[in-house]
Design an enzyme around this catalytic site. Structure first.
Site, PDB file in Angstrom:
ATOM      1  CG  LEU A  44      -2.086  -1.070   0.861  1.00 37.59           C
ATOM      2  CD1 LEU A  44      -2.711  -1.023   2.470  1.00 37.59           C
ATOM      3  CD2 LEU A  44      -2.708  -0.905  -0.077  1.00 37.59           C
ATOM      4  CG  HIS A  45       3.007   2.014  -3.648  1.00 41.68           C
ATOM      5  ND1 HIS A  45       2.765   3.129  -4.418  1.00 41.68           N
ATOM      6  CD2 HIS A  45       2.786   0.933  -4.278  1.00 41.68           C
ATOM      7  CE1 HIS A  45       2.542   2.631  -5.799  1.00 41.68           C
ATOM      8  NE2 HIS A  45       2.742   1.632  -5.564  1.00 41.68           N
ATOM      9  CG  LEU A  46       1.089   8.777  -2.540  1.00 39.11           C
ATOM     10  CD1 LEU A  46       0.431   9.024  -1.289  1.00 39.11           C
ATOM     11  CD2 LEU A  46       2.003   9.943  -3.102  1.00 39.11           C
TER      12      LEU A  46
END
Length: 87
Positions: free
Chosen positions: A14-16
């Site tokens: 769950l990166h940006l």
């Protein structure tokens, strides 16, 4: 209150970008939406909270929805995560 566990399929976790998609989905609902991961709880409507959870590929999170539209919110979020959050 309803809850369900789901595995993160995104190769980068769950990166940006996927965190933003998750938050955008969660903000469509009135219910309080959180998820639990490694003993902590994150607000699914806050990008910073989602990023701060440091969720990686293959990790399991548990969504918890509480409110008038909790069933619909839970289904929408689980579907979004299982579809890869745009990746």
């Amino acid at each position: 209150m309803v809850s369900q566990k789901v595995f993160i399929k995104n190769p980068t976790g769950l990166h940006l970008r996927p965190a933003g998609i998750l938050c955008k989905e969660a903000m469509q609902f009135k219910s309080l939406i959180t998820f639990s991961f490694k003993g902590s709880t994150a607000n699914a409507k806050s990008v910073l909270s989602v990023l701060g959870a440091c969720v990686k590929c293959g990790d399991e999170i548990e969504f918890v929805c509480e409110g008038d539209d909790e069933e619909e919110a839970l289904k929408a979020l689980v579907d979004a995560v299982e579809s890869g959050l745009g990746e």
